[in-house]
Design a protein around this motif. Structure first.
Motif, PDB file in Angstrom:
ATOM      1  N   ILE A 200      24.954   8.331  78.941  1.00  0.00           N
ATOM      2  CA  ILE A 200      26.025   9.281  79.237  1.00  0.00           C
ATOM      3  C   ILE A 200      25.620  10.078  80.474  1.00  0.00           C
ATOM      4  CG2 ILE A 200      27.450  11.152  78.332  1.00  0.00           C
ATOM      5  CD1 ILE A 200      27.672   8.977  76.342  1.00  0.00           C
ATOM      6  N   ALA A 201      26.496  10.088  81.479  1.00  0.00           N
ATOM      7  CA  ALA A 201      26.184  10.729  82.765  1.00  0.00           C
ATOM      8  C   ALA A 201      25.867  12.211  82.592  1.00  0.00           C
ATOM      9  CB  ALA A 201      27.363  10.568  83.716  1.00  0.00           C
TER      10      ALA A 201
ATOM     11  N   ALA B  63      21.255  -1.582  80.206  1.00  0.00           N
ATOM     12  CA  ALA B  63      21.839  -0.257  79.974  1.00  0.00           C
ATOM     13  C   ALA B  63      22.970  -0.013  80.967  1.00  0.00           C
ATOM     14  CB  ALA B  63      20.773   0.827  80.125  1.00  0.00           C
ATOM     15  N   LEU B  64      24.033   0.613  80.493  1.00  0.00           N
ATOM     16  CA  LEU B  64      25.142   0.994  81.368  1.00  0.00           C
ATOM     17  C   LEU B  64      24.938   2.460  81.745  1.00  0.00           C
ATOM     18  CD1 LEU B  64      27.784  -0.258  82.493  1.00  0.00           C
ATOM     19  CD2 LEU B  64      28.971   0.724  80.535  1.00  0.00           C
ATOM     20  N   ASP B  65      24.627   2.678  83.046  1.00  0.00           N
ATOM     21  CA  ASP B  65      24.241   4.002  83.543  1.00  0.00           C
ATOM     22  C   ASP B  65      25.466   4.847  83.893  1.00  0.00           C
ATOM     23  OD1 ASP B  65      22.476   5.951  84.366  1.00  0.00           O
ATOM     24  OD2 ASP B  65      21.695   4.839  86.088  1.00  0.00           O
ATOM     25  N   ASP B  66      25.291   6.132  83.901  1.00  0.00           N
ATOM     26  CA  ASP B  66      26.309   7.082  84.382  1.00  0.00           C
ATOM     27  C   ASP B  66      27.656   6.925  83.696  1.00  0.00           C
ATOM     28  OD1 ASP B  66      24.357   7.899  86.122  1.00  0.00           O
ATOM     29  OD2 ASP B  66      25.077   6.689  87.787  1.00  0.00           O
ATOM     30  N   PHE B  67      27.644   6.622  82.414  1.00  0.00           N
ATOM     31  CA  PHE B  67      28.911   6.465  81.706  1.00  0.00           C
ATOM     32  C   PHE B  67      29.631   7.808  81.643  1.00  0.00           C
ATOM     33  CE2 PHE B  67      31.849   5.886  78.187  1.00  0.00           C
ATOM     34  CZ  PHE B  67      32.387   4.657  78.523  1.00  0.00           C
ATOM     35  N   GLY B  68      30.913   7.782  81.979  1.00  0.00           N
ATOM     36  CA  GLY B  68      31.693   9.018  81.968  1.00  0.00           C
ATOM     37  C   GLY B  68      32.027   9.509  83.361  1.00  0.00           C
TER      38      GLY B  68
ATOM     39  N   VAL C 125      22.539   5.014  72.467  1.00  0.00           N
ATOM     40  CA  VAL C 125      23.083   6.026  73.383  1.00  0.00           C
ATOM     41  C   VAL C 125      21.965   6.907  73.940  1.00  0.00           C
ATOM     42  CG1 VAL C 125      24.643   7.999  73.585  1.00  0.00           C
ATOM     43  CG2 VAL C 125      25.221   6.112  72.045  1.00  0.00           C
ATOM     44  N   VAL C 126      21.921   6.991  75.270  1.00  0.00           N
ATOM     45  CA  VAL C 126      20.978   7.890  75.934  1.00  0.00           C
ATOM     46  C   VAL C 126      21.779   9.049  76.517  1.00  0.00           C
ATOM     47  CG1 VAL C 126      19.188   8.077  77.724  1.00  0.00           C
ATOM     48  CG2 VAL C 126      19.656   5.856  76.666  1.00  0.00           C
ATOM     49  N   VAL C 127      21.341  10.277  76.305  1.00  0.00           N
ATOM     50  CA  VAL C 127      21.984  11.385  77.007  1.00  0.00           C
ATOM     51  C   VAL C 127      21.061  11.877  78.115  1.00  0.00           C
ATOM     52  CG1 VAL C 127      23.667  12.153  75.301  1.00  0.00           C
ATOM     53  CG2 VAL C 127      21.326  12.948  75.131  1.00  0.00           C
ATOM     54  N   GLU C 128      21.630  11.950  79.317  1.00  0.00           N
ATOM     55  CA  GLU C 128      20.875  12.301  80.518  1.00  0.00           C
ATOM     56  C   GLU C 128      21.123  13.747  80.914  1.00  0.00           C
ATOM     57  OE1 GLU C 128      20.311   9.045  83.811  1.00  0.00           O
ATOM     58  OE2 GLU C 128      22.415   9.542  83.638  1.00  0.00           O
ATOM     59  N   GLY C 129      20.215  14.281  81.684  1.00  0.00           N
ATOM     60  CA  GLY C 129      20.456  15.562  82.346  1.00  0.00           C
ATOM     61  C   GLY C 129      20.355  16.775  81.444  1.00  0.00           C
ATOM     62  N   ILE C 130      19.578  16.677  80.358  1.00  0.00           N
ATOM     63  CA  ILE C 130      19.389  17.834  79.482  1.00  0.00           C
ATOM     64  C   ILE C 130      18.419  18.800  80.165  1.00  0.00           C
ATOM     65  CG2 ILE C 130      18.774  18.614  77.147  1.00  0.00           C
ATOM     66  CD1 ILE C 130      20.990  16.515  77.220  1.00  0.00           C
TER      67      ILE C 130
ATOM     68  N   GLU D  95      26.611  14.579  84.511  1.00  0.00           N
ATOM     69  CA  GLU D  95      27.788  15.386  84.846  1.00  0.00           C
ATOM     70  C   GLU D  95      28.623  15.646  83.584  1.00  0.00           C
ATOM     71  OE1 GLU D  95      26.817  12.647  86.397  1.00  0.00           O
ATOM     72  OE2 GLU D  95      26.312  13.347  88.430  1.00  0.00           O
ATOM     73  N   PHE D  96      28.683  14.648  82.752  1.00  0.00           N
ATOM     74  CA  PHE D  96      29.438  14.757  81.508  1.00  0.00           C
ATOM     75  C   PHE D  96      28.773  15.757  80.553  1.00  0.00           C
ATOM     76  CE2 PHE D  96      31.618  13.319  77.736  1.00  0.00           C
ATOM     77  CZ  PHE D  96      32.845  12.921  78.237  1.00  0.00           C
ATOM     78  N   ILE D  97      27.474  15.644  80.450  1.00  0.00           N
ATOM     79  CA  ILE D  97      26.708  16.568  79.590  1.00  0.00           C
ATOM     80  C   ILE D  97      26.866  18.001  80.108  1.00  0.00           C
ATOM     81  CG2 ILE D  97      24.392  17.182  78.761  1.00  0.00           C
ATOM     82  CD1 ILE D  97      25.490  14.539  77.586  1.00  0.00           C
ATOM     83  N   HIS D  98      26.803  18.148  81.444  1.00  0.00           N
ATOM     84  CA  HIS D  98      26.914  19.495  82.024  1.00  0.00           C
ATOM     85  C   HIS D  98      28.314  20.080  81.827  1.00  0.00           C
ATOM     86  CE1 HIS D  98      23.306  18.367  84.790  1.00  0.00           C
ATOM     87  NE2 HIS D  98      22.968  18.545  83.542  1.00  0.00           N
ATOM     88  N   SER D  99      29.313  19.198  81.716  1.00  0.00           N
ATOM     89  CA  SER D  99      30.689  19.679  81.528  1.00  0.00           C
ATOM     90  C   SER D  99      30.884  20.267  80.130  1.00  0.00           C
ATOM     91  CB  SER D  99      31.690  18.557  81.791  1.00  0.00           C
ATOM     92  OG  SER D  99      31.710  17.673  80.691  1.00  0.00           O
TER      93      SER D  99
END
Ligand code: C2E
Ligand code: MG
Ligand code: MG
Ligand code: MG
Length: 286
Positions: free
Chosen positions: A202-203, A178-183, A234-239, A205-209
């Motif tokens: 997907i990082a 997995a490629l972590d913190d993309f974005g 695709v994994v989305v992080e930080g939800i 920070e990107f989701i929060h933006s």
């Protein structure tokens, strides 16, 4: 007025600073015994499948349970461990611990994957990472596809050819990448086509933006579409909240990770989460 506030502020500032440097000093001094005294612990954060809403994986996240300072997050000690060379032992311990946990959960009837973060030092310089991983997988008798190695863009891009070679070896053995913190880094989409990876995360920070307008939404949507075309998941992080989840409704991602579903938990609590929620549609439940 200025003088009064200034003085007060100064006092607060110095005591806060003193506290910070005492903390840093303690961490630097005690890191040498952390491993030996078995103070490191792995926490696990659930990954939820978008379609079924089920927990299908856990990301292993290291913490240091310090006798005086309590739980210390990796951001405060990983770089110090790197500077002292202790990171090698820590990294191998994390891998071994995560593999053992995957097996324990499998034996309890929970067929979930485990994701482990690999630092650049571990990837490039350590005792042969490939051999370490292969040995562990056979020793613990886990299915290679149940182990996900998370690397960052920076790691991959700084040494692209070596990275590709090592990643291919891991993939040949059946390990997922997995490629972590993309974005957050270079985030050039062309890297996605050249790196042998299975998944991008997907990082957060990107989701929060996404909270700040539609432009980011459009970028995210095209990144996700391209990723899908390349056959990557695709994994989305930080939800963190339902509003963030709703903004993602029309996007073609696969997995979710974030405080909304679960914080990273120590082993017993993570196991309890599986016992309580493994068969529940967590997205419907939110
Ligand atoms: P990461 O791999 O991107 O891990 C995700 C980080 O986001 C974790 O922080 C997690 O606790 C946090 N997080 C998860 N959900 C949410 C959310 O909804 N909102 C917010 N604000 N944060 C969320 P953590 O555990 O402090 O780890 C930080 C970083 O340290 C990790 O980022 C990873 O790069 C590194 N790390 C963690 N464990 C290890 C390890 O065992 N080895 C190595 N080399 N690095 C590690
Ligand atoms: Mg990670
Ligand atoms: Mg991440
Ligand atoms: Mg990271």
């Amino acid at each position: 007025r200025v003088k009064y506030h200034g003085k007060n502020h100064y006092r607060m500032y110095t005591s806060l600073n003193a506290e910070k440097s005492f903390r840093k000093w303690t961490i630097e001094k005690d890191i040498y015994t952390a491993m030996k005294d078995k103070q490191l612990v792995l926490f696990y954060q659930a990954q939820i499948d978008k379609i079924s809403g089920r927990i299908i994986g856990m990301e292993a996240l290291v913490r240091w349970d310090h006798p005086e300072l309590g739980i210390i997050p990796p951001g405060e000690f990983i770089s110090i461990a790197e500077a002292t060379g202790l990171i090698c032992d820590i990294n191998e311990w994390v891998l071994e611990c995560a593999c053992s946990q995957q097996k324990r959960w499998e034996q309890m009837g929970y067929d979930i994957r485990i994701s482990v973060n690999i630092s650049p030092q571990q990837f490039y310089h350590e005792r042969d990472l490939i051999q370490v991983v292969k040995n562990l997988v056979s020793l613990k008798r886990i299915q290679p596809k149940r182990l996900i190695i998370e690397i960052t863009e920076t790691l991959a891009i700084n040494n692209m050819n070596i990275a590709i070679d090592k990643l291919l070896q891991l993939k040949e053995f059946g390990i997922m990448i997995a490629l972590d913190d993309f974005g957050t880094g270079y985030s050039s989409l062309s890297y996605l086509t050249s790196l042998p990876i299975d998944e991008i995360k997907i990082a957060k920070e990107f989701i929060h933006s996404l909270d700040n307008g539609v432009a980011n939404q459009a970028v995210l949507s095209s990144v996700i579409n391209l990723t899908n075309e390349l056959g990557l998941s695709v994994v989305v992080e930080g939800i963190e909240c339902i509003q963030q989840l709703e903004k993602l409704t029309n996007l073609k991602y696969h997995l979710l990770q974030g405080y909304l579903f679960s914080k990273p938990l120590p082993e017993t609590e993570a196991t309890q989460l599986l016992i309580d929620k493994y068969n529940i549609d967590l997205i419907d439940a939110t």
